[in-house]
Design a protein around this motif. Sequence first.
Motif, PDB file in Angstrom:
ATOM      1  N   PRO A  96       0.810  -1.230   0.000  1.00  0.00           N
ATOM      2  CA  PRO A  96       0.000   0.000   0.000  1.00  0.00           C
ATOM      3  C   PRO A  96       0.840   1.275   0.000  1.00  0.00           C
ATOM      4  CG  PRO A  96      -0.865  -1.596   1.581  1.00  0.00           C
ATOM      5  CD  PRO A  96       0.455  -2.131   1.117  1.00  0.00           C
ATOM      6  N   ALA A  97       2.086   1.194   0.429  1.00  0.00           N
ATOM      7  CA  ALA A  97       2.955   2.370   0.436  1.00  0.00           C
ATOM      8  C   ALA A  97       3.285   2.850  -0.975  1.00  0.00           C
ATOM      9  CB  ALA A  97       4.248   2.067   1.197  1.00  0.00           C
TER      10      ALA A  97
ATOM     11  N   SER B 161      -2.369   3.327 -11.481  1.00  0.00           N
ATOM     12  CA  SER B 161      -1.057   3.933 -11.270  1.00  0.00           C
ATOM     13  C   SER B 161      -0.601   3.717  -9.830  1.00  0.00           C
ATOM     14  CB  SER B 161      -1.098   5.440 -11.551  1.00  0.00           C
ATOM     15  OG  SER B 161      -1.215   5.702 -12.927  1.00  0.00           O
ATOM     16  N   LEU B 162       0.689   3.526  -9.661  1.00  0.00           N
ATOM     17  CA  LEU B 162       1.311   3.481  -8.342  1.00  0.00           C
ATOM     18  C   LEU B 162       2.068   4.791  -8.177  1.00  0.00           C
ATOM     19  CD1 LEU B 162       2.525  -0.231  -8.478  1.00  0.00           C
ATOM     20  CD2 LEU B 162       0.399   0.674  -7.481  1.00  0.00           C
ATOM     21  N   ARG B 163       1.364   5.772  -7.596  1.00  0.00           N
ATOM     22  CA  ARG B 163       1.827   7.160  -7.626  1.00  0.00           C
ATOM     23  C   ARG B 163       3.188   7.359  -6.970  1.00  0.00           C
ATOM     24  NH1 ARG B 163      -1.083   9.713 -11.503  1.00  0.00           N
ATOM     25  NH2 ARG B 163      -3.339   9.487 -11.163  1.00  0.00           N
TER      26      ARG B 163
ATOM     27  N   GLU C  91     -11.848  -4.569  -6.852  1.00  0.00           N
ATOM     28  CA  GLU C  91     -11.497  -4.470  -5.445  1.00  0.00           C
ATOM     29  C   GLU C  91      -9.976  -4.555  -5.304  1.00  0.00           C
ATOM     30  OE1 GLU C  91     -12.254  -6.690  -1.122  1.00  0.00           O
ATOM     31  OE2 GLU C  91     -13.246  -7.427  -2.950  1.00  0.00           O
ATOM     32  N   VAL C  92      -9.433  -3.750  -4.408  1.00  0.00           N
ATOM     33  CA  VAL C  92      -8.000  -3.786  -4.129  1.00  0.00           C
ATOM     34  C   VAL C  92      -7.719  -4.932  -3.154  1.00  0.00           C
ATOM     35  CG1 VAL C  92      -6.015  -2.495  -3.268  1.00  0.00           C
ATOM     36  CG2 VAL C  92      -7.863  -1.295  -4.461  1.00  0.00           C
ATOM     37  N   VAL C  93      -6.807  -5.820  -3.547  1.00  0.00           N
ATOM     38  CA  VAL C  93      -6.507  -7.003  -2.728  1.00  0.00           C
ATOM     39  C   VAL C  93      -4.988  -7.193  -2.671  1.00  0.00           C
ATOM     40  CG1 VAL C  93      -8.676  -8.118  -3.384  1.00  0.00           C
ATOM     41  CG2 VAL C  93      -6.575  -8.638  -4.657  1.00  0.00           C
ATOM     42  N   ALA C  94      -4.543  -7.970  -1.694  1.00  0.00           N
ATOM     43  CA  ALA C  94      -3.151  -8.395  -1.665  1.00  0.00           C
ATOM     44  C   ALA C  94      -2.940  -9.500  -2.696  1.00  0.00           C
ATOM     45  CB  ALA C  94      -2.775  -8.895  -0.284  1.00  0.00           C
ATOM     46  N   PRO C  95      -1.798  -9.553  -3.355  1.00  0.00           N
ATOM     47  CA  PRO C  95      -1.561 -10.622  -4.348  1.00  0.00           C
ATOM     48  C   PRO C  95      -1.669 -12.009  -3.716  1.00  0.00           C
ATOM     49  CG  PRO C  95       0.121  -8.922  -4.477  1.00  0.00           C
ATOM     50  CD  PRO C  95      -0.656  -8.647  -3.242  1.00  0.00           C
TER      51      PRO C  95
ATOM     52  N   LYS D 173      -6.637   1.432  -0.641  1.00  0.00           N
ATOM     53  CA  LYS D 173      -6.173   0.463   0.349  1.00  0.00           C
ATOM     54  C   LYS D 173      -6.925  -0.847   0.147  1.00  0.00           C
ATOM     55  CE  LYS D 173      -9.417   2.199   3.865  1.00  0.00           C
ATOM     56  NZ  LYS D 173     -10.124   3.069   2.910  1.00  0.00           N
ATOM     57  N   TYR D 174      -6.491  -1.880   0.813  1.00  0.00           N
ATOM     58  CA  TYR D 174      -7.126  -3.188   0.682  1.00  0.00           C
ATOM     59  C   TYR D 174      -8.610  -3.084   1.055  1.00  0.00           C
ATOM     60  CZ  TYR D 174      -2.351  -4.970   0.527  1.00  0.00           C
ATOM     61  OH  TYR D 174      -1.043  -5.212   0.189  1.00  0.00           O
TER      62      TYR D 174
END
Length: 335
Positions: free
Chosen positions: A131-132, A171-173, A331-335, A307-308
């Motif tokens: 998330p960072a 994008s990963l800002r 949805e945002v998830v962890a791989p 965020k997740y």
Amino acid sequence: MKLASLPQGRDGRLIVVSHDLAWYADADHIVPTLQAALDNWDEHAPALASLAVELDHEAVPRKRFHEREAAAPLPRAYQWVDGSAYVNHVELVRRARGAELPPSFWHDPLMYQGGSDDLRPARSPIELADPAWGCDMEAELCVVTGDVPQGVSAREALAHIRLVGLVNDVSLRNLIPGELGKGFGFVQAKPASAFSPTFVTPNALGDAWRGGKLNLPLCIDLNGAPFGRIEAGEECTFDFGALIAHLAKTRCIGAGSIIGSGTVSNRDPDGSPGRPVAQGGRGYACIAEQRMVETIAGGAPVTQFLKYGDVVRIDMRDARNHSIFGAIEQEVVAP
């Protein structure tokens, strides 16, 4: 007509989808994949269009179309490039990282070449390892071309547009400044993009498609709440003909190339950077713009990046409030 792909092999199986997105008819007896249709568009498009008419008149066998079951219309493409049709967006995000906007950006489009080997379905999750990294959605329009000759003019380029769709160009800002600082471009900061369940021929868009622009609101929701209601036709500095001509200045473009508009963006009528939907504005198509506006107003951003568990939804509706392409919902998830 509206075209989609169901999962099958690497390149999917081509189907024709009804105008109301409720039904589909198999099209693989005409041509097996969308890429194969684009390779020989003049041969296959009339038969596909006839099938679409028969489907809408219930004259052929049909099955229920479920957006969640669709693959990306082109699960992999020969080319995916993203432009900068909305210079207001470029100006805001550059200001957010302390960079000036050169005057040339208003007459010479930006463009980057993304990964086209893994194009995601509309309901695929956004897999975020950290998330960072500052994960952000970017709601955009895109077009798919046929073969385009080198040196084509912006006006001539419009005739080479075969299909129109939506894309979430994630994008990963927080990775962007470091990559751009190397002087080369985006790689790690641009993970896989997701595309609308269907792509649509320009003639099926009616009067909303004019001069290489789609003049309808783009609707972005975040966790079920309106985040953006952006007019896609307004403040579009470069139409798709101009973007295609820019790409084709020194090269030919192969059939099946996807070209994105860049993040759709509006200013307020008074020229200010824009207001959130909750404050009576049109909102934004990405979080970075809202953070920039918050920084201008209060000295620091308030809105957090994705965020997740966050859910992003991108849709575009016609004058009767019917979804045109189907919705991207991730949805945002962890791989």
